[in-house]
Design a protein around this motif. Sequence first.
Motif, PDB file in Angstrom:
ATOM      1  N   LYS A 111      68.930  53.775  35.437  1.00 20.59           N
ATOM      2  CA  LYS A 111      68.128  54.907  35.921  1.00 20.59           C
ATOM      3  C   LYS A 111      67.599  55.726  34.737  1.00 20.59           C
ATOM      4  O   LYS A 111      66.424  56.102  34.707  1.00 20.59           O
ATOM      5  CB  LYS A 111      68.989  55.779  36.840  1.00 20.59           C
ATOM      6  N   LYS A 112      68.451  55.980  33.766  1.00 28.47           N
ATOM      7  CA  LYS A 112      68.043  56.719  32.579  1.00 28.47           C
ATOM      8  C   LYS A 112      66.975  55.945  31.798  1.00 28.47           C
ATOM      9  O   LYS A 112      65.975  56.510  31.355  1.00 28.47           O
ATOM     10  CB  LYS A 112      69.256  56.985  31.683  1.00 28.47           C
ATOM     11  N   MET A 113      67.183  54.635  31.649  1.00 30.36           N
ATOM     12  CA  MET A 113      66.229  53.795  30.944  1.00 30.36           C
ATOM     13  C   MET A 113      64.870  53.812  31.648  1.00 30.36           C
ATOM     14  O   MET A 113      63.825  53.965  31.017  1.00 30.36           O
ATOM     15  CB  MET A 113      66.765  52.359  30.864  1.00 30.36           C
ATOM     16  N   PHE A 114      64.895  53.704  32.974  1.00 34.93           N
ATOM     17  CA  PHE A 114      63.655  53.700  33.750  1.00 34.93           C
ATOM     18  C   PHE A 114      62.957  55.054  33.647  1.00 34.93           C
ATOM     19  O   PHE A 114      61.736  55.130  33.513  1.00 34.93           O
ATOM     20  CB  PHE A 114      63.938  53.356  35.217  1.00 34.93           C
ATOM     21  N   LEU A 117      61.251  55.231  30.376  1.00 39.65           N
ATOM     22  CA  LEU A 117      60.112  54.318  30.369  1.00 39.65           C
ATOM     23  C   LEU A 117      58.919  54.884  31.139  1.00 39.65           C
ATOM     24  O   LEU A 117      57.772  54.690  30.749  1.00 39.65           O
ATOM     25  CB  LEU A 117      60.535  52.967  30.972  1.00 39.65           C
ATOM     26  N   THR A 118      59.183  55.605  32.208  1.00 34.91           N
ATOM     27  CA  THR A 118      58.108  56.100  33.074  1.00 34.91           C
ATOM     28  C   THR A 118      57.804  57.584  32.865  1.00 34.91           C
ATOM     29  O   THR A 118      57.105  58.189  33.683  1.00 34.91           O
ATOM     30  CB  THR A 118      58.446  55.838  34.549  1.00 34.91           C
ATOM     31  N   LYS A 119      58.318  58.134  31.789  1.00 32.04           N
ATOM     32  CA  LYS A 119      58.081  59.552  31.474  1.00 32.04           C
ATOM     33  C   LYS A 119      56.578  59.834  31.475  1.00 32.04           C
ATOM     34  O   LYS A 119      55.785  59.062  30.943  1.00 32.04           O
ATOM     35  CB  LYS A 119      58.681  59.867  30.101  1.00 32.04           C
ATOM     36  N   ASP A 120      56.192  60.954  32.099  1.00 31.89           N
ATOM     37  CA  ASP A 120      54.805  61.419  32.159  1.00 31.89           C
ATOM     38  C   ASP A 120      53.874  60.505  32.970  1.00 31.89           C
ATOM     39  O   ASP A 120      52.656  60.565  32.815  1.00 31.89           O
ATOM     40  CB  ASP A 120      54.216  61.618  30.749  1.00 31.89           C
ATOM     41  N   ASP A 125      50.588  56.749  40.413  1.00 30.70           N
ATOM     42  CA  ASP A 125      50.315  55.686  39.451  1.00 30.70           C
ATOM     43  C   ASP A 125      51.435  54.649  39.434  1.00 30.70           C
ATOM     44  O   ASP A 125      51.182  53.446  39.309  1.00 30.70           O
ATOM     45  CB  ASP A 125      50.117  56.267  38.044  1.00 30.70           C
ATOM     46  N   LEU A 126      52.674  55.097  39.568  1.00 29.32           N
ATOM     47  CA  LEU A 126      53.796  54.160  39.624  1.00 29.32           C
ATOM     48  C   LEU A 126      53.715  53.274  40.856  1.00 29.32           C
ATOM     49  O   LEU A 126      53.972  52.070  40.781  1.00 29.32           O
ATOM     50  CB  LEU A 126      55.135  54.911  39.611  1.00 29.32           C
ATOM     51  N   GLU A 127      53.330  53.859  41.989  1.00 30.02           N
ATOM     52  CA  GLU A 127      53.189  53.066  43.216  1.00 30.02           C
ATOM     53  C   GLU A 127      52.124  51.981  43.050  1.00 30.02           C
ATOM     54  O   GLU A 127      52.318  50.844  43.462  1.00 30.02           O
ATOM     55  CB  GLU A 127      52.859  53.969  44.406  1.00 30.02           C
ATOM     56  N   VAL A 128      50.996  52.348  42.453  1.00 32.24           N
ATOM     57  CA  VAL A 128      49.932  51.365  42.202  1.00 32.24           C
ATOM     58  C   VAL A 128      50.447  50.283  41.259  1.00 32.24           C
ATOM     59  O   VAL A 128      50.238  49.086  41.494  1.00 32.24           O
ATOM     60  CB  VAL A 128      48.671  52.049  41.624  1.00 32.24           C
TER      61      VAL A 128
END
Length: 149
Positions: A111-114, A117-120, A125-128
């Motif tokens: 969870k921390k790694m993800f 990785l997905t910061k900002d 956009d993540l869903e797309v």
Amino acid sequence: MREESIGKILYIASKGRERYYKTLEACSLEKGISKQELDVLVFLDQHSNNCACDVVNARGLSKAYVSKAIFKLQQDGFITVTRDTQDRRYQHITLNDKAKDIISYMKEKQKKMFSELTKDINEEDLEVFFKVVSQMISNLKIKESEKNV
């Protein structure tokens, strides 16, 4: 443009995989089990109706690698292995309570790694991104099945 994008996708995938395995290795050292064993536990937690062949196929690992990890996990009480009543060639694997602490710990690290990785990156956009990646995976599976016909 597409060729450059494919290169970027492959780069991200390789770096993500590298980061995942570094996280896996650090967690396995902290928890006193091998990286292979932890990898199998994480897989088993994320999937149901498990047998060793599922781990081999989904993770792309060798049968020997998975067999060794499963044997040790069973020996140490993390999993239970039972023969399939319909087809004795298959063994079903069930997680025991003893595995929950280690899996929970690894999930927190993932969870921390993800999150890093997905910061900002916003949710839309993540869903797309996930939709596109899912379609790419589906396309790859279709190509693989065509080769096996």
